[in-house]
Structure formats: C-alpha cells, structure tokens
Scaffold this active site. Structure first.
Site, PDB file in Angstrom:
ATOM      1  N   ASP A  63       0.755  -1.063   0.098  1.00  0.00           N
ATOM      2  CA  ASP A  63       0.011  -0.029   0.011  1.00  0.00           C
ATOM      3  C   ASP A  63       1.070   1.160   0.186  1.00  0.00           C
ATOM      4  O   ASP A  63       1.748   1.370   1.025  1.00  0.00           O
ATOM      5  CB  ASP A  63      -0.904   0.081   1.385  1.00  0.00           C
ATOM      6  CG  ASP A  63      -1.830   1.124   1.498  1.00  0.00           C
ATOM      7  OD1 ASP A  63      -2.381   1.650   0.290  1.00  0.00           O
ATOM      8  OD2 ASP A  63      -2.211   1.559   2.335  1.00  0.00           O
ATOM      9  N   THR A  96      -3.385   5.412  -3.892  1.00  0.00           N
ATOM     10  CA  THR A  96      -2.340   6.174  -3.137  1.00  0.00           C
ATOM     11  C   THR A  96      -0.832   6.007  -3.925  1.00  0.00           C
ATOM     12  O   THR A  96      -0.189   6.938  -4.060  1.00  0.00           O
ATOM     13  CB  THR A  96      -2.112   5.680  -1.789  1.00  0.00           C
ATOM     14  OG1 THR A  96      -1.994   4.412  -1.907  1.00  0.00           O
ATOM     15  CG2 THR A  96      -2.976   6.219  -0.860  1.00  0.00           C
TER      16      THR A  96
END
Length: 550
Positions: A63, A96
């Site tokens: 992530d 992101t």
C-alpha cells in the site's frame, strides 16, 4: 555587491540558501526518487515491501501510503509527496500509489522545459489547462453510472480494487465484508447521505483462526468481560442501559480534608456513601434493564446490588465503543442515573453473549434490528498479516463508500489514462504557442500508469504501449493492460473498473502537487546554532534553528 565594495549579508551566517534552477532540479529529482520507491507496488503483480520501524516492528505491505508513512526522508519536496499519498488515502481511500507515480512523472517531464529556459509559470498554466480538459473528458466521455442495488456489479468494482492487494485471493470475502459494512452504516439525513466508516465501522483484529472466518457482525464486539463472575454471560433480547458516569461514591477532586468530632461521624460518612450508591442502583433497577454498560468504574457495593437484581454489568468501556453500542441498539447514553427514562433503554439488540477467543474474553452484542454501526471481525494467522488485511479492507471500504456517494465508474487497467492521453494529444494541436509542449507532456505523463502496470508483470513495454496507442487511436477507449498476464484486454469484458471519484482525485492531486513544486525557486533552511553560541545567549531568545535576521 555595492559598487565593488563589501557584500551586504542580509541572511544570518548559519542560514543555508539555495535558489534558481538548482532548487527546481533538486525538487524534480526528489519527486522521481519517491516515485521510484513505490513504482513496483502498482497492479495485481505488485511486489511487497518489508519495512522495519525504529522499535523493531515489521510492516509488510504494498500500500503506497503505508510504505511512504514508514520511511523517513529529509528533502522537503519528498516530504510533500509523502503528504499527498496520505491526503489521497484520507479523501478516497485508494489510488495512493498512482498519485505519487503520476506526480513524479509530471515533474520528470517538466525538467526538459526548464532546461530549455521555459518559465515555470508557462508550464504551470499549460498543466492547469490540461487538467481541466482531462477532468471534463473523464466526466463526459469515459464515465458510466452504476446501479447501487446491483450487488454483483458493486462486488466486481470492489474486487478490481482489492485484486492488486495481498487480500486479492480472498476477493469475494473482502468485497462482501466491505459492501455489507457500508450498507449497514449508511444513513440518510436531510436528503444527505452520510457514511462514516472510521467512526461507525470498527475493525477488530484477533490473531488465530483463518482469514475465511472474518465477518461483519450485525452489532458490536468489545474486548470486555463482566465485572462480577456470577453475572449472566448470555441474554436474549436484552434491555441495555448505557452510562457516562461512575457507579461509585464521588471522591474529592484533589486533597480533601474532613474533620470529625465524634466517633459516630465516620460511621455516618460510610452510611452516606452506601446510601448514595444504593440510590443510584435503585434508579437503574427501576428501569428493569438486563445489562448496564458504563464508561467509568463500578464499585463492589454497586456490583452486589446489581447482581442481586440479576443485572449484568460492564465497566470502563471506551467512549467510541459506547457510542457505537448506542447507535446499534438504540439506547441513549445517560450522564446521571436519576435522569434515566424508559425511552433511554436500548432494546434493538437480539443477543448478548460473552465468548472466550484465545486468552481473552469478548462481549458480543449482535442480531440488532437496524444497526447503524457495526464491527468487522478479522481473523488470521499472525499480527503482521492481520495489519495488511486491515489496510486492504480500509481501501475496499473507501471504494464502497465512494460508490455509494458518487455512483460512477471508469475503465481500469490504465485504460482511462490512455484514453485521456490520446484525446489530450489530439486537443494539443489546437493550442498555439509555447504552451502546446507542456500540455502534450501532461498527456504523455498519463501513460506512466499503463506502462508501470506492464512493467510490473514483465511484459514487453514498447510493443504493448504502441499497440495500446493504436487501439485508442481507432476509438477503442476501454482497452487497457491486464495486470495479471501483461496482455491487452477490453476492460468492459474483463470487468475491471475504478470509481470515478478515485481517478479524479488522483489527477487533481498529482497535477496540483507538480505545479506547487515547480513554483518553488528558493529554499532557505536555518542551520542549528553551535552549542557554545547558544549558551552565550547570542540568539536573544530566538528558537535555535531560526537565526535572527541581521
């Protein structure tokens, strides 16, 4: 220099100043470096990063936001890029990695124009113009609406978001959890839809069991046991009273001194204390509740009275948990026992039970009639894996929330970026003057998403991108890269979609960041003063790293 004389020093000796092209190139390089760190984390074939924090803990993740949060950087421009990943995560919960890669690419492509002595303001104007055009293209030509009640279509969208994560193999499970949680906590207020996943959908991680055992509870779970061993641990259709006050005698705030003249005074004081607690308990017992949950303490005497009345009691529950229980079972949190009324009692829960999982006791208040709050229970082999599953689920909840608020989709797999790139390059021909070059550069920068997707699954990048450009030039705007196999596929058929809100946020944030960093032409950093100088009182009460201006 003044007429060939001594130079005038305006800044303090300890202040370091860099300006001009050097600063712009440094900012661009910092942007490229940060983008390179997480470039391999895009797409379903993404690599994991293992990060050690200073305390010795391990973070395993792909992530973008989690990685950038853990690494420490020194350059201010790099810090700003890390900040945009956090903003993206808070705003829409996904994209992101894309936003940092795109911002890095926009900065890298601006470098050639700066070397060609083009003024940064011209580049900025062109970028802004291209951004406005790109947003209108995505909204008007590439997005399509989705029916919120069509569960299979919703699951497909969330699945394409989760597919790039560690939890991809449990895609169906993650999708149904995210969708169920968002549906549970959605409330309509004055024609406005409110979905607060952070406040009302709590994720509880319990190591042990299998990931497949994870579920959304139709109610709340808290890590608490009853205060007295003899209290009931299972009740059906309980009447719940929630309190914000303690069921014990109120002590003085600080040192309280009491003067006693007779021997009987002490006994009287104790009797008054007992009477006070008895009154509080009789107020509660009058409502005939089965369960009392308070955020503060419960004295032994109060426990005795409640146990005699057959009432189960939980104490020192977190305020946030208490709010969730109130919302799930329809109770009102009371601050004083004497003010309790019948309508404050929560009767919405179907079952109260306490289970032992591992070494700890957990309280379950489930089978609620219309819970507007829920607990997501995650099980898994280890803490590190559970943390990663939680991060993935956070993204899935973000996507489900975005769709509930703005039900529009765009094709995934780099198709939308390629389509926008193609249309912007066509439009660039109509722009006259120098601005045409940076405008085209933004169109080229968008190709970094399909290119990185192809790169991460080991495909032939040049051949793939050339074929993809040809497809889009012939009008096939939904073709993109299949991140699993590295082949070109029609995203309509492969059913890979991204929410419109995520894509628009990625574009806006990336362009705004690139614009902001290109605007900087001066970095002034105050160096720390040496210790001796600080002790000599030369700083005149100024902070150490902020030297006074001469």
């Amino acid at each position: 220099m003044m007429g060939g004389g001594q130079p005038i020093i305006v800044l303090n000796q300890n202040t370091k100043r860099e300006s001009g092209r050097k600063v712009q190139l440094q900012n661009i390089n910092a942007g490229k470096m940060i983008a390179d760190v997480i470039r391999t984390c895009l797409g379903p074939r993404a690599m994991l990063k293992m990060l050690m924090d200073p305390m010795g803990g391990i973070v395993l993740t792909n992530d973008g936001n989690a990685i950038l949060r853990e690494i420490t950087v020194q350059h201010p421009a790099a810090k700003h890029l890390i900040e945009i990943a956090r903003t993206q995560d808070e705003e829409v919960g996904d994209g992101t990695t894309s936003v940092v890669i795109l911002a890095g690419e926009l900065l890298a492509l601006a470098e050639q124009f700066l070397e060609a002595r083009m003024h940064p303001v011209v580049i900025i104007q062109a970028y802004r113009l291209a951004l406005d055009d790109a947003i209108s293209i995505i909204k008007d030509q590439l997005s399509k609406p989705i029916d919120m009640n069509d569960e299979t279509a919703m699951i497909e969208v969330i699945k394409s978001c989760i597919g790039t994560k560690f939890m991809g193999q449990y895609g169906d499970l993650a999708c149904s959890i995210a969708l169920q949680a968002v549906k549970t906590i959605t409330t309509q207020q004055d024609g406005r839809t409110e979905i607060d996943t952070k406040k009302w959908a709590r994720i509880e991680k319990i190591p042990g069991g299998r990931i497949e055992d994870s579920c959304v509870l139709s109610g709340i779970m808290i890590n608490k046991d009853v205060t007295h061993a003899k209290m009931k641990r299972r009740l059906e259709n309980p009447r719940i009273v929630l309190l914000d006050c303690s069921l014990e005698y109120k002590k003085g705030e600080s040192q309280t001194s009491v003067e006693m003249s007779a021997e009987t005074d002490f006994t009287k004081m104790l009797e008054m204390e007992e009477e006070h607690i008895k009154t509080m308990c009789s107020d509660l017992i009058a409502l005939q509740p089965n369960i009392i949950i308070t955020e503060k303490g419960v004295s032994d005497l109060a426990q005795h009275y409640l146990l005699k009345a057959g009432i189960t009691c939980l104490r020192r529950v977190k305020k946030s948990d208490n709010n969730r229980i109130a919302r799930a079972c329809g109770a009102t949190i009371a601050n004083r026992t004497e003010e309790l009324k019948e309508e404050d009692v929560g009767t919405g829960a179907g079952l109260f039970e306490i289970k032992k999982i591992g070494d700890e006791y957990f309280t379950f208040i489930t089978e609620c009639k219309d819970p507007k709050a829920c607990t997501i229970l995650l099980r898994g082999p280890s803490k590190d894996i559970l943390n990663e599953v939680e991060r993935n689920l956070h993204d899935a909840l973000g996507v489900a929330r975005n769709l509930a608020l703005e039900a529009f989709l765009v094709p995934g797999g780099g198709a939308v970026e390629m389509a926008v790139s193609q249309l912007l390059q066509e439009k660039a021909k109509t722009i006259s003057g120098v601005k045409q070059w940076p405008y085209t550069a933004l169109a080229t920068a968008l190709e970094v998403i399909p290119r990185t997707l192809a790169q991460n699954c080991g495909a032939n990048i040049i051949r793939l991108l050339t074929t993809l450009r040809a497809k889009h030039a012939s009008g096939a705007s939904s073709w993109g890269v299949d991140g699993e196999s590295g082949e070109l596929v029609d995203m309509d058929k492969l059913k890979i979609w991204d929410p419109l809100a995520v894509k628009l946020q990625v574009l806006k944030t990336a362009v705004e960041t690139a614009v902001l960093l290109l605007r900087i032409d001066d970095i002034v950093s105050g160096c720390k003063k040496s210790k001796q100088e600080g002790e000599g009182g030369g700083a005149g009460g100024m902070p150490q790293d902020m030297g006074p201006m001469d």
